[in-house]
Motif scaffolding. Sequence first.
Motif, PDB file in Angstrom:
ATOM      1  N   GLU A 155       5.167  -6.109  22.128  1.00 29.28           N
ATOM      2  CA  GLU A 155       4.007  -6.847  21.632  1.00 29.28           C
ATOM      3  C   GLU A 155       4.263  -8.344  21.698  1.00 29.28           C
ATOM      4  OE1 GLU A 155       3.329  -5.359  17.703  1.00 29.28           O
ATOM      5  OE2 GLU A 155       2.334  -3.548  18.435  1.00 29.28           O
ATOM      6  N   ASN A 156       5.458  -8.763  21.313  1.00 26.40           N
ATOM      7  CA  ASN A 156       5.771 -10.188  21.354  1.00 26.40           C
ATOM      8  C   ASN A 156       5.827 -10.715  22.784  1.00 26.40           C
ATOM      9  OD1 ASN A 156       5.754 -10.775  18.653  1.00 26.40           O
ATOM     10  ND2 ASN A 156       7.925 -10.362  18.373  1.00 26.40           N
ATOM     11  N   GLU A 157       6.338  -9.903  23.703  1.00 18.68           N
ATOM     12  CA  GLU A 157       6.331 -10.314  25.112  1.00 18.68           C
ATOM     13  C   GLU A 157       4.899 -10.526  25.590  1.00 18.68           C
ATOM     14  OE1 GLU A 157       8.616  -7.907  27.830  1.00 18.68           O
ATOM     15  OE2 GLU A 157      10.197  -7.666  26.327  1.00 18.68           O
ATOM     16  N   ARG A 158       4.022  -9.596  25.220  1.00 17.11           N
ATOM     17  CA  ARG A 158       2.613  -9.715  25.595  1.00 17.11           C
ATOM     18  C   ARG A 158       2.004 -10.962  24.967  1.00 17.11           C
ATOM     19  NH1 ARG A 158      -1.757  -8.510  22.896  1.00 17.11           N
ATOM     20  NH2 ARG A 158      -0.643  -7.340  21.326  1.00 17.11           N
ATOM     21  N   ARG A 159       2.346 -11.209  23.712  1.00 13.46           N
ATOM     22  CA  ARG A 159       1.820 -12.389  23.016  1.00 13.46           C
ATOM     23  C   ARG A 159       2.327 -13.676  23.654  1.00 13.46           C
ATOM     24  NH1 ARG A 159       2.942  -9.374  17.508  1.00 13.46           N
ATOM     25  NH2 ARG A 159       0.874  -8.478  17.151  1.00 13.46           N
TER      26      ARG A 159
ATOM     27  N   LYS B 207      -2.463 -21.581  17.994  1.00 11.82           N
ATOM     28  CA  LYS B 207      -1.836 -21.722  16.665  1.00 11.82           C
ATOM     29  C   LYS B 207      -1.584 -20.350  16.039  1.00 11.82           C
ATOM     30  CE  LYS B 207      -3.504 -23.145  12.358  1.00 11.82           C
ATOM     31  NZ  LYS B 207      -4.455 -23.906  11.579  1.00 11.82           N
ATOM     32  N   ASN B 208      -2.566 -19.475  16.143  1.00 10.50           N
ATOM     33  CA  ASN B 208      -2.432 -18.140  15.572  1.00 10.50           C
ATOM     34  C   ASN B 208      -1.326 -17.343  16.269  1.00 10.50           C
ATOM     35  OD1 ASN B 208      -3.360 -16.068  13.732  1.00 10.50           O
ATOM     36  ND2 ASN B 208      -4.101 -15.025  15.549  1.00 10.50           N
ATOM     37  N   LEU B 209      -1.275 -17.402  17.589  1.00  9.04           N
ATOM     38  CA  LEU B 209      -0.219 -16.686  18.324  1.00  9.04           C
ATOM     39  C   LEU B 209       1.159 -17.215  17.953  1.00  9.04           C
ATOM     40  CD1 LEU B 209      -1.794 -16.198  21.852  1.00  9.04           C
ATOM     41  CD2 LEU B 209      -1.057 -14.404  20.293  1.00  9.04           C
ATOM     42  N   LYS B 210       1.277 -18.523  17.800  1.00 10.37           N
ATOM     43  CA  LYS B 210       2.561 -19.094  17.380  1.00 10.37           C
ATOM     44  C   LYS B 210       2.982 -18.522  16.027  1.00 10.37           C
ATOM     45  CE  LYS B 210       2.270 -23.665  19.522  1.00 10.37           C
ATOM     46  NZ  LYS B 210       2.137 -25.107  19.204  1.00 10.37           N
ATOM     47  N   ASN B 211       2.035 -18.462  15.087  1.00 10.01           N
ATOM     48  CA  ASN B 211       2.350 -17.902  13.767  1.00 10.01           C
ATOM     49  C   ASN B 211       2.770 -16.444  13.857  1.00 10.01           C
ATOM     50  OD1 ASN B 211       2.095 -20.027  12.013  1.00 10.01           O
ATOM     51  ND2 ASN B 211      -0.067 -19.684  11.611  1.00 10.01           N
ATOM     52  N   ILE B 212       2.078 -15.676  14.669  1.00 12.33           N
ATOM     53  CA  ILE B 212       2.418 -14.252  14.806  1.00 12.33           C
ATOM     54  C   ILE B 212       3.811 -14.097  15.392  1.00 12.33           C
ATOM     55  CG2 ILE B 212       1.854 -12.105  15.993  1.00 12.33           C
ATOM     56  CD1 ILE B 212      -1.099 -12.986  15.896  1.00 12.33           C
ATOM     57  N   ILE B 213       4.114 -14.868  16.433  1.00 11.71           N
ATOM     58  CA  ILE B 213       5.409 -14.751  17.105  1.00 11.71           C
ATOM     59  C   ILE B 213       6.535 -15.223  16.189  1.00 11.71           C
ATOM     60  CG2 ILE B 213       6.808 -15.620  19.021  1.00 11.71           C
ATOM     61  CD1 ILE B 213       4.120 -15.689  20.646  1.00 11.71           C
TER      62      ILE B 213
END
Length: 125
Positions: free
Chosen positions: A15-19, A64-70
Amino acid sequence: MNSNMSNTSGKTSSENERRVDHLINLVERETRTERHLEQNSEISNPENLKHAKEVQQGRNEEIKNLKNIIVHGEHSNNDQVKNLEKRYEYTNGYLDHNADHMDNEALKNTVEKQEHRKDQLNSMK
């Protein structure tokens, strides 16, 4: 038990690779659009400029949201997902009932916004 942990870890890693791939893609699109806006802002239609800036704002929020998730493993604002889902569903209903009565430009912009919302939702989940 270890196989369950590795599957969970593998899923998170995948999931993180995809993100990360999605984040890279978003940053590249944001950069290209920003460069295009800087070079062509004086010759572009004001409505197109407004739309491009709205798309850019959405991209920046998504970045910004993807950075927070990762980094943190969580969404910056869980209500944002609910609100986006609500707007997506509402607009789909609006399009179903009113697409025949909308002018072509408004319809095109609304469909593009829906595609962008769908992309955002996919990246947030």
